[in-house]
Design an enzyme around this catalytic site. Structure first.
Site, PDB file in Angstrom:
ATOM      1  N   GLN A  95      47.634  42.003  31.668  1.00  0.00           N
ATOM      2  CA  GLN A  95      47.465  40.955  30.672  1.00  0.00           C
ATOM      3  C   GLN A  95      47.724  41.536  29.284  1.00  0.00           C
ATOM      4  OE1 GLN A  95      43.553  39.139  30.428  1.00  0.00           O
ATOM      5  NE2 GLN A  95      44.349  37.355  29.340  1.00  0.00           N
ATOM      6  N   HIS A 101      46.646  32.278  30.858  1.00  0.00           N
ATOM      7  CA  HIS A 101      47.934  31.633  31.107  1.00  0.00           C
ATOM      8  C   HIS A 101      48.391  31.942  32.521  1.00  0.00           C
ATOM      9  CE1 HIS A 101      48.854  35.612  29.427  1.00  0.00           C
ATOM     10  NE2 HIS A 101      50.022  35.572  30.057  1.00  0.00           N
ATOM     11  N   HIS A 103      51.873  32.380  34.809  1.00  0.00           N
ATOM     12  CA  HIS A 103      53.324  32.529  34.826  1.00  0.00           C
ATOM     13  C   HIS A 103      53.880  31.731  36.000  1.00  0.00           C
ATOM     14  CE1 HIS A 103      53.758  36.038  32.055  1.00  0.00           C
ATOM     15  NE2 HIS A 103      52.487  36.211  32.400  1.00  0.00           N
TER      16      HIS A 103
END
Length: 136
Positions: A95, A101, A103
């Site tokens: 990270q 988030h 991907h």
């Protein structure tokens, strides 16, 4: 709640331009500016959560339903041969931006990417010990 010094907060809330693929009141999906493959995108919550551990359960559900919908759409539109969902927590896990988030990485035959894990071969006893550590 937005964090003032977080670049992903700024992107998710439209303060920094992005190639947006989808947005709603909770999330923005953007193309990654350093893509691993054609179509590599990121799901960004509009609120700041540093990682999966901070993400409320209802946001987890929404994030992964969105990932499923986006993966299906991207597979159909881009004609990819497979798909990776990747979500890192902590620097040791890769990270680099401390804003949760996901991907979305379309995969293509011979795309040159290697996202495979190196596997080990623990004994049944070692697996039982780990299970006991986790489950108590």
């Amino acid at each position: 709640m937005k964090k003032d010094d977080c670049i992903f907060c700024k992107i998710a809330n439209g303060e920094i331009p992005s190639n947006t693929l989808y947005e709603d009141e909770s999330f923005r999906v953007i193309l990654d500016v350093g893509p691993a493959t054609k179509g590599h995108a990121l799901i960004l919550p509009r609120e700041h959560f540093a990682n999966l551990y901070e993400l409320p359960e209802d946001w987890c559900q929404k994030a992964f339903l969105l990932a499923k919908r986006m993966a299906a759409r991207m597979t159909e539109r881009l004609g990819c041969d497979g798909f990776n969902l990747l979500q890192n927590n902590g620097e040791v896990a890769g990270q680099t931006v401390h804003h949760f988030h996901v991907h979305l990485i379309p995969r293509y035959k011979d795309d040159g990417q290697e996202l495979e894990m190196k596997k080990s071969s623990p004994s049944q006893e070692e697996l039982a010990k780990v299970r006991e550590e986790i489950c108590g």
